[in-house]
Design a protein around this motif. Structure first.
Motif, PDB file in Angstrom:
ATOM      1  N   UNK A 190     -23.665   9.932 -11.749  1.00 34.72           N
ATOM      2  CA  UNK A 190     -22.259  10.320 -11.581  1.00 34.72           C
ATOM      3  C   UNK A 190     -21.624   9.613 -10.384  1.00 34.72           C
ATOM      4  N   UNK A 191     -22.368   9.493  -9.297  1.00 34.18           N
ATOM      5  CA  UNK A 191     -21.850   8.821  -8.113  1.00 34.18           C
ATOM      6  C   UNK A 191     -21.528   7.359  -8.423  1.00 34.18           C
ATOM      7  N   UNK A 192     -22.436   6.679  -9.093  1.00 34.25           N
ATOM      8  CA  UNK A 192     -22.201   5.276  -9.439  1.00 34.25           C
ATOM      9  C   UNK A 192     -21.039   5.145 -10.418  1.00 34.25           C
ATOM     10  N   UNK A 193     -20.950   6.061 -11.385  1.00 34.13           N
ATOM     11  CA  UNK A 193     -19.849   6.020 -12.350  1.00 34.13           C
ATOM     12  C   UNK A 193     -18.497   6.206 -11.683  1.00 34.13           C
ATOM     13  N   UNK A 194     -18.417   7.159 -10.765  1.00 35.17           N
ATOM     14  CA  UNK A 194     -17.158   7.385 -10.058  1.00 35.17           C
ATOM     15  C   UNK A 194     -16.832   6.238  -9.113  1.00 35.17           C
ATOM     16  N   UNK A 195     -17.852   5.649  -8.517  1.00 37.80           N
ATOM     17  CA  UNK A 195     -17.632   4.472  -7.660  1.00 37.80           C
ATOM     18  C   UNK A 195     -17.075   3.326  -8.504  1.00 37.80           C
ATOM     19  N   UNK A 196     -17.617   3.141  -9.695  1.00 41.78           N
ATOM     20  CA  UNK A 196     -17.127   2.092 -10.592  1.00 41.78           C
ATOM     21  C   UNK A 196     -15.668   2.339 -10.961  1.00 41.78           C
ATOM     22  N   UNK A 197     -15.319   3.593 -11.169  1.00 44.05           N
ATOM     23  CA  UNK A 197     -13.925   3.949 -11.470  1.00 44.05           C
ATOM     24  C   UNK A 197     -13.025   3.602 -10.282  1.00 44.05           C
ATOM     25  N   UNK A 198     -13.460   3.943  -9.087  1.00 39.95           N
ATOM     26  CA  UNK A 198     -12.666   3.662  -7.886  1.00 39.95           C
ATOM     27  C   UNK A 198     -12.483   2.155  -7.683  1.00 39.95           C
ATOM     28  N   UNK A 222      -7.534  10.154 -12.995  1.00 38.09           N
ATOM     29  CA  UNK A 222      -8.035  10.468 -11.667  1.00 38.09           C
ATOM     30  C   UNK A 222      -7.686   9.320 -10.723  1.00 38.09           C
ATOM     31  N   UNK A 223      -7.193   9.663  -9.544  1.00 40.92           N
ATOM     32  CA  UNK A 223      -6.859   8.610  -8.588  1.00 40.92           C
ATOM     33  C   UNK A 223      -8.131   7.954  -8.062  1.00 40.92           C
ATOM     34  N   UNK A 224      -8.002   6.712  -7.660  1.00 39.14           N
ATOM     35  CA  UNK A 224      -9.153   5.962  -7.158  1.00 39.14           C
ATOM     36  C   UNK A 224      -9.744   6.617  -5.915  1.00 39.14           C
ATOM     37  N   UNK A 225      -8.883   7.107  -5.036  1.00 44.38           N
ATOM     38  CA  UNK A 225      -9.381   7.725  -3.804  1.00 44.38           C
ATOM     39  C   UNK A 225     -10.093   9.038  -4.084  1.00 44.38           C
ATOM     40  N   UNK A 226      -9.605   9.798  -5.043  1.00 47.53           N
ATOM     41  CA  UNK A 226     -10.273  11.044  -5.416  1.00 47.53           C
ATOM     42  C   UNK A 226     -11.634  10.744  -6.054  1.00 47.53           C
ATOM     43  N   UNK A 227     -11.673   9.718  -6.905  1.00 48.28           N
ATOM     44  CA  UNK A 227     -12.941   9.305  -7.511  1.00 48.28           C
ATOM     45  C   UNK A 227     -13.920   8.858  -6.429  1.00 48.28           C
ATOM     46  N   UNK A 228     -13.420   8.132  -5.439  1.00 44.34           N
ATOM     47  CA  UNK A 228     -14.268   7.657  -4.348  1.00 44.34           C
ATOM     48  C   UNK A 228     -14.787   8.819  -3.510  1.00 44.34           C
ATOM     49  N   UNK A 229     -13.943   9.791  -3.236  1.00 43.07           N
ATOM     50  CA  UNK A 229     -14.370  10.971  -2.492  1.00 43.07           C
ATOM     51  C   UNK A 229     -15.466  11.714  -3.250  1.00 43.07           C
ATOM     52  N   UNK A 230     -15.259  11.925  -4.540  1.00 48.63           N
ATOM     53  CA  UNK A 230     -16.266  12.614  -5.355  1.00 48.63           C
ATOM     54  C   UNK A 230     -17.567  11.815  -5.397  1.00 48.63           C
ATOM     55  N   UNK A 231     -17.464  10.494  -5.518  1.00 48.40           N
ATOM     56  CA  UNK A 231     -18.660   9.643  -5.531  1.00 48.40           C
ATOM     57  C   UNK A 231     -19.424   9.776  -4.221  1.00 48.40           C
ATOM     58  N   UNK A 232     -18.702   9.814  -3.110  1.00 48.45           N
ATOM     59  CA  UNK A 232     -19.341   9.969  -1.802  1.00 48.45           C
ATOM     60  C   UNK A 232     -20.018  11.322  -1.646  1.00 48.45           C
ATOM     61  N   UNK A 233     -19.366  12.372  -2.138  1.00 46.42           N
ATOM     62  CA  UNK A 233     -19.970  13.708  -2.072  1.00 46.42           C
ATOM     63  C   UNK A 233     -21.225  13.779  -2.931  1.00 46.42           C
TER      64      UNK A 233
END
Length: 107
Positions: free
Chosen positions: A42-50, A1-12
């Motif tokens: 999930x938001x924190x996990x995706x933010x960590x990925x980004x 998963x791209x960092x920007x996509x992970x960040x978008x999902x985390x924000x949503x």
């Protein structure tokens, strides 16, 4: 998963957990509280990925900007909060700032 996509999902998901907090009634209702906790995790996990590849300041500003923008829009659409021109202008400035950070990001 791209960092920007992970960040978008985390924000949503941040929008989702903010919305869930409203319905959890002070974390006293089980299902809204459970959904809120899952969204937070999930938001924190995706933010960590980004954050593995995006600059910290950029990622954090965009993450909170998505959450802020979405929460304001949910407030306007669901709770009939004010839609006065100054509020819309300020919301537009948040979005413009996120776009500027994205366009100026090295990744």
């Amino acid at each position: 998963m791209s960092a920007w996509l992970a960040l978008l999902a985390a924000g949503l998901l941040e929008i989702g957990w903010a919305f869930g907090l409203k319905y959890s009634d002070g974390m006293t209702r089980f299902w809204p509280t459970a959904a809120t906790m899952v969204s937070i995790a999930l938001s924190f996990g995706l933010m960590a990925t980004a954050l593995r590849s995006l600059p910290f300041g950029t990622a954090y500003a965009v993450w909170t900007g998505i959450g802020t923008t979405g929460s304001i829009l949910v407030g306007m659409l669901v709770y009939s909060e004010s839609t006065d021109p100054v509020r819309i202008l300020c919301l537009s400035l948040i979005v413009a700032g996120m776009i500027g950070l994205k366009l100026n990001s090295p990744v």
